[in-house]
Design an enzyme around this catalytic site. Structure first.
Site, PDB file in Angstrom:
ATOM      1  N   ASP A   1     -11.301   3.177   3.656  1.00  0.00           N
ATOM      2  CA  ASP A   1     -11.692   1.768   3.565  1.00  0.00           C
ATOM      3  C   ASP A   1     -13.218   1.624   3.536  1.00  0.00           C
ATOM      4  O   ASP A   1     -13.733   0.529   3.328  1.00  0.00           O
ATOM      5  CB  ASP A   1     -11.152   0.995   4.783  1.00  0.00           C
ATOM      6  CG  ASP A   1     -10.051   0.030   4.402  1.00  0.00           C
ATOM      7  OD1 ASP A   1      -9.849  -0.185   3.191  1.00  0.00           O
ATOM      8  OD2 ASP A   1      -9.384  -0.506   5.304  1.00  0.00           O
TER       9      ASP A   1
ATOM     10  N   LYS B   1       0.837  -1.203   0.000  1.00  0.00           N
ATOM     11  CA  LYS B   1       0.000   0.000   0.000  1.00  0.00           C
ATOM     12  C   LYS B   1       0.866   1.244   0.000  1.00  0.00           C
ATOM     13  O   LYS B   1       0.610   2.202  -0.741  1.00  0.00           O
ATOM     14  CB  LYS B   1      -0.945  -0.006   1.211  1.00  0.00           C
ATOM     15  CG  LYS B   1      -2.076  -1.007   1.058  1.00  0.00           C
ATOM     16  CD  LYS B   1      -2.871  -1.226   2.333  1.00  0.00           C
ATOM     17  CE  LYS B   1      -3.870  -2.363   2.119  1.00  0.00           C
ATOM     18  NZ  LYS B   1      -4.578  -2.776   3.324  1.00  0.00           N
TER      19      LYS B   1
ATOM     20  N   GLN C   1      -4.975  -1.176   9.439  1.00  0.00           N
ATOM     21  CA  GLN C   1      -4.805  -2.508   8.847  1.00  0.00           C
ATOM     22  C   GLN C   1      -5.450  -3.565   9.744  1.00  0.00           C
ATOM     23  O   GLN C   1      -5.125  -3.665  10.928  1.00  0.00           O
ATOM     24  CB  GLN C   1      -3.302  -2.789   8.654  1.00  0.00           C
ATOM     25  CG  GLN C   1      -3.003  -4.119   8.001  1.00  0.00           C
ATOM     26  CD  GLN C   1      -3.491  -4.200   6.552  1.00  0.00           C
ATOM     27  OE1 GLN C   1      -3.384  -3.240   5.797  1.00  0.00           O
ATOM     28  NE2 GLN C   1      -4.057  -5.335   6.181  1.00  0.00           N
TER      29      GLN C   1
END
Ligand code: NDP
Length: 294
Positions: A121, A54, A98
């Site tokens: 997200d 990422k 994460q």
């Protein structure tokens, strides 16, 4: 082989190029560099690999990447304080925590500390509410990637019958809502659905998001259908060695390929789109927060 492969890697790279162009335009016109903050707790090797990817792709598009690596024994309070600090930091446009977190931490409580306007997200309750209500907002990455891949294969998808198998908060439900947003006719199937093969055969676009290796057989798929396989399952591969493994999707690829017109491979289909959508969300968040028009 009958079906055409839908190349998630190439589609993801094209999306990254478009993001990079938007970032360059923002820098030139507004002297703004979008910034993505990634919070990683603990030592899970797979999570470290994901975060490294990422970070690499974020910087490749010209955006700033800020990493916050916290020890595995970080307290709930310390993690929430960190995420709240990023939420109130005006120089941060996107926040990614994460997952999964170490077992002693409550992920939902941490996600609740993310400013919804930085929720790249698409996991907060506010983001979910905006999706249900059809309001502008940041959409969950994997389901958004499914829609992009279906459109890459078919162009216009309005009116198509989409069958999503799975109703999880992370994938199935948002995927169904995103296809509905595209004016598709959507069926959500799940573990209690009756005659799943028949439901699947009625799909123009079939989106299995189950987590059961090769569950969808060839005769579940109508001739000419499009298959977007979200499943990622690691299975043993004795042909490659006694301890070898390989990744397969929820679809029995070798059977389905003779029926479908378009199909995503695993790996190389939906997987690469997830980071692409994260980056697209980050630049979108930066533009929305800073009131910059497209
Ligand atoms: P969950 O386990 O949260 O959800 C699975 C869903 O599948 C549930 O809704 C469940 O139904 C349904 N299901 C389970 N068994 C059956 C069955 N026999 N028939 C029909 N439906 C069934 O998984 P996720 O949604 O988180 O993930 C799904 C898959 O997608 C996994 O393989 C995961 O690894 C992959 N994934 C891939 C990503 C990517 O980037 N490509 C990102 C995220 C996930 P019920 O609700 O009734 O129990």
């Amino acid at each position: 082989m009958g079906a055409q492969l839908i190349d998630g890697k190439a589609t993801g790279e094209a999306s990254d190029l478009a993001v990079a162009a938007r970032v360059a335009a923002m820098k030139a016109a507004h002297r703004v560099t979008p910034a993505l903050a990634v919070v990683l707790v603990g030592d899970d090797p797979a999570s470290h690999v994901y975060v490294r990817n990422k970070v690499r792709r974020t910087t490749a598009t010209g955006m700033d990447s800020r990493e916050f690596r916290l020890p595995a024994d970080t307290s709930q309070q310390a993690l929430e304080d960190q995420v709240r600090a990023l939420s109130s930091d005006p120089s941060v446009d996107g926040i990614l925590v994460q997952l999964p977190l170490p077992a002693h931490l409550d992920a939902n409580a941490v996600i609740a500390c993310i400013d919804p306007d930085k929720d790249v997200d698409g996991l907060t309750e506010t983001s979910a509410g905006r999706l249900v209500l059809g309001r502008p907002g940041l959409r969950p990455c994997t389901p958004a990637g499914c829609v992009v891949l279906a459109k890459a294969a078919l162009g216009e998808i309005a009116g198509a019958h989409v069958v999503v198998i799975g109703r999880s908060i992370l994938v199935g439900k948002p995927a169904a809502l995103l296809f509905l947003e595209q004016n598709c006719t959507v069926t959500i199937a799940h573990s209690r659905s009756r005659d799943l093969p028949a439901i699947c055969r009625s799909a123009d676009i079939l989106v299995p998001a189950v987590g059961r290796p090769q569950m969808v057989r060839g005769d579940w798929v109508a001739d000419g259908a499009t298959v977007i396989d979200v499943g990622i399952n690691r299975v043993s591969a004795p042909d490659r060695g006694p301890d070898a493994t390989r990744l397969v999707g929820d679809v029995a690829f070798d059977e389905v390929v003779g029926h479908a017109a378009h199909i995503t491979p695993v790996p190389g289909g939906v997987g690469p789109m997830t980071i692409a959508m994260l980056l697209a969300n980050t630049v979108e968040a930066a533009m929305m927060r800073r009131r910059i028009q497209h």
